[in-house]
Design a protein around this motif. Structure first.
Motif, PDB file in Angstrom:
ATOM      1  N   GLY A  52      -0.828 -12.748  -8.151  1.00 33.33           N
ATOM      2  CA  GLY A  52       0.061 -13.042  -6.968  1.00 33.33           C
ATOM      3  C   GLY A  52      -0.090 -12.111  -5.635  1.00 33.33           C
ATOM      4  N   GLU A  53      -0.619 -11.109  -5.846  1.00 37.54           N
ATOM      5  CA  GLU A  53      -0.564 -10.241  -4.676  1.00 37.54           C
ATOM      6  C   GLU A  53       0.773  -9.658  -4.333  1.00 37.54           C
ATOM      7  N   THR A  54       1.311  -9.574  -5.423  1.00 36.98           N
ATOM      8  CA  THR A  54       2.786  -8.852  -5.293  1.00 36.98           C
ATOM      9  C   THR A  54       2.869  -7.376  -5.597  1.00 36.98           C
ATOM     10  N   GLU A  55       1.886  -6.788  -5.972  1.00 39.74           N
ATOM     11  CA  GLU A  55       1.521  -5.239  -6.068  1.00 39.74           C
ATOM     12  C   GLU A  55       0.036  -5.000  -5.891  1.00 39.74           C
ATOM     13  N   LEU A  56      -0.087  -4.020  -5.055  1.00 34.49           N
ATOM     14  CA  LEU A  56      -1.129  -3.080  -5.013  1.00 34.49           C
ATOM     15  C   LEU A  56      -1.299  -2.375  -5.821  1.00 34.49           C
ATOM     16  N   LEU A  57      -2.409  -2.222  -6.755  1.00 35.40           N
ATOM     17  CA  LEU A  57      -2.511  -1.294  -7.648  1.00 35.40           C
ATOM     18  C   LEU A  57      -3.546  -0.237  -7.642  1.00 35.40           C
ATOM     19  N   GLY A  58      -4.335  -0.158  -6.619  1.00 29.56           N
ATOM     20  CA  GLY A  58      -5.376   0.812  -6.469  1.00 29.56           C
ATOM     21  C   GLY A  58      -6.526   0.185  -5.383  1.00 29.56           C
ATOM     22  N   CYS A  59      -7.241   0.972  -5.164  1.00 26.98           N
ATOM     23  CA  CYS A  59      -8.422   0.653  -4.320  1.00 26.98           C
ATOM     24  C   CYS A  59      -9.590   1.235  -4.641  1.00 26.98           C
ATOM     25  N   VAL A  60     -10.748   0.684  -3.994  1.00 28.19           N
ATOM     26  CA  VAL A  60     -12.146   0.902  -4.118  1.00 28.19           C
ATOM     27  C   VAL A  60     -12.911   1.168  -2.779  1.00 28.19           C
ATOM     28  N   TYR A  61     -13.177   2.402  -2.779  1.00 31.48           N
ATOM     29  CA  TYR A  61     -13.898   2.485  -1.379  1.00 31.48           C
ATOM     30  C   TYR A  61     -15.513   2.729  -1.454  1.00 31.48           C
TER      31      TYR A  61
ATOM     32  N   TRP B  79      -9.510   4.354  -7.594  1.00 35.98           N
ATOM     33  CA  TRP B  79      -8.296   4.751  -7.996  1.00 35.98           C
ATOM     34  C   TRP B  79      -7.456   3.880  -8.524  1.00 35.98           C
ATOM     35  N   VAL B  80      -6.341   3.936  -9.460  1.00 33.75           N
ATOM     36  CA  VAL B  80      -5.414   2.952  -9.708  1.00 33.75           C
ATOM     37  C   VAL B  80      -4.101   3.922  -9.771  1.00 33.75           C
ATOM     38  N   VAL B  81      -2.791   3.128  -9.433  1.00 34.68           N
ATOM     39  CA  VAL B  81      -1.654   3.878  -9.431  1.00 34.68           C
ATOM     40  C   VAL B  81      -1.475   4.602 -10.799  1.00 34.68           C
ATOM     41  N   ASP B  82      -0.664   5.465 -10.726  1.00 35.38           N
ATOM     42  CA  ASP B  82      -0.390   6.408 -11.707  1.00 35.38           C
ATOM     43  C   ASP B  82      -0.100   5.645 -13.234  1.00 35.38           C
ATOM     44  N   TRP B  83       0.706   4.980 -13.073  1.00 35.29           N
ATOM     45  CA  TRP B  83       1.122   4.086 -14.438  1.00 35.29           C
ATOM     46  C   TRP B  83       0.038   3.312 -14.901  1.00 35.29           C
ATOM     47  N   LEU B  84      -1.142   3.195 -14.304  1.00 36.88           N
ATOM     48  CA  LEU B  84      -2.130   2.440 -14.828  1.00 36.88           C
ATOM     49  C   LEU B  84      -3.201   3.350 -15.322  1.00 36.88           C
ATOM     50  N   VAL B  85      -3.171   4.824 -15.048  1.00 37.31           N
ATOM     51  CA  VAL B  85      -4.100   5.646 -15.599  1.00 37.31           C
ATOM     52  C   VAL B  85      -4.287   5.465 -17.279  1.00 37.31           C
ATOM     53  N   GLY B  86      -5.401   5.643 -17.565  1.00 38.94           N
ATOM     54  CA  GLY B  86      -5.681   5.290 -18.871  1.00 38.94           C
ATOM     55  C   GLY B  86      -5.611   4.212 -19.547  1.00 38.94           C
ATOM     56  N   GLY B  87      -5.175   3.156 -18.960  1.00 34.99           N
ATOM     57  CA  GLY B  87      -4.778   1.624 -19.532  1.00 34.99           C
ATOM     58  C   GLY B  87      -5.796   0.697 -19.383  1.00 34.99           C
TER      59      GLY B  87
ATOM     60  N   ASP C 153       0.883  -1.113   0.092  1.00 34.29           N
ATOM     61  CA  ASP C 153      -0.112   0.107  -0.191  1.00 34.29           C
ATOM     62  C   ASP C 153       0.918   1.154   0.081  1.00 34.29           C
ATOM     63  N   MET C 154       2.049   1.297   1.028  1.00 34.90           N
ATOM     64  CA  MET C 154       2.696   2.575   0.663  1.00 34.90           C
ATOM     65  C   MET C 154       3.358   2.827  -0.360  1.00 34.90           C
ATOM     66  N   GLN C 155       3.828   1.677  -1.239  1.00 35.88           N
ATOM     67  CA  GLN C 155       4.361   2.019  -2.595  1.00 35.88           C
ATOM     68  C   GLN C 155       3.415   2.494  -3.567  1.00 35.88           C
ATOM     69  N   ALA C 156       2.159   1.861  -3.381  1.00 33.39           N
ATOM     70  CA  ALA C 156       1.271   2.390  -4.234  1.00 33.39           C
ATOM     71  C   ALA C 156       0.734   3.953  -4.109  1.00 33.39           C
ATOM     72  N   VAL C 157       0.380   3.921  -2.771  1.00 36.03           N
ATOM     73  CA  VAL C 157      -0.300   5.363  -2.438  1.00 36.03           C
ATOM     74  C   VAL C 157       0.989   6.633  -2.537  1.00 36.03           C
ATOM     75  N   MET C 158       2.089   6.212  -1.964  1.00 37.95           N
ATOM     76  CA  MET C 158       3.042   7.312  -2.231  1.00 37.95           C
ATOM     77  C   MET C 158       3.820   7.690  -3.571  1.00 37.95           C
ATOM     78  N   GLY C 159       3.580   6.625  -4.288  1.00 42.44           N
ATOM     79  CA  GLY C 159       3.981   6.582  -5.707  1.00 42.44           C
ATOM     80  C   GLY C 159       2.881   7.470  -6.435  1.00 42.44           C
ATOM     81  N   SER C 160       1.590   7.438  -5.984  1.00 42.28           N
ATOM     82  CA  SER C 160       0.678   8.207  -6.780  1.00 42.28           C
ATOM     83  C   SER C 160       0.189   9.421  -5.824  1.00 42.28           C
TER      84      SER C 160
END
Length: 160
Positions: A92-101, A117-125, A36-43
């Protein structure tokens, strides 16, 4: 707000929701903190533009302990059916790529507030597109909600 105010007594929230891309949603846990830290702080900058004004989240700096406490709070809220935070994972749950609330309503005439939301690098994909397609369909088929309010769409960045 309690479950009896918002969701039917005895209703159980889904534990795993597959996407057509091979990814899936599942309730977030405090033990997901590293991913989660990687996903959130990266975006962080884009997420702040979506959620900052309303939630004060995510802060410009956040420690792993602060994130773990936040995730533990989300986990406890889900157990009590007060609010729901689903994380988007690769197979494989090796990456958290976003969240739904999925939260109790704050707008008159609605019965839930839903955003994702999704992580920045997935926006538009294709993964974001699959999530955009899935969420309203999933809510309509698996949740006891008649009039959800969709807000903070990650692609559009609106807060209707």
């Amino acid at each position: 707000m309690t479950t009896t105010d918002w969701l039917p007594e005895g209703w159980s929230h889904p534990q795993r929701v597959p996407l057509t891309t091979g990814h899936h949603l599942r309730p977030i846990r405090a033990t997901d903190v590293d991913l989660d830290m990687q996903a959130v702080m990266g975006s962080q900058e884009r997420l702040w533009s979506l959620y900052g004004e309303a939630w004060g989240w995510p802060p410009a700096t956040m420690t792993a302990e602060q994130d773990r406490e936040d995730l533990a709070r989300h986990e406890a809220e889900m157990e009590r059916h007060e609010s729901f935070n689903y994380a988007l994972f690769d197979n494989g749950e090796t990456e958290l790529l976003g969240c739904v609330y999925i939260d109790p309503p704050i707008h008159d005439g609605t019965d839930a507030e839903i955003s994702w939301w999704v992580v920045d690098w997935l926006v538009g994909g294709p993964i974001e597109a699959a999530l955009d397609e899935l969420v309203p369909r999933w809510i309509a088929s698996d949740w006891p909600l008649a009039d959800p309010h969709y807000t903070h769409r990650s692609k559009q960045g609106d807060s209707a």
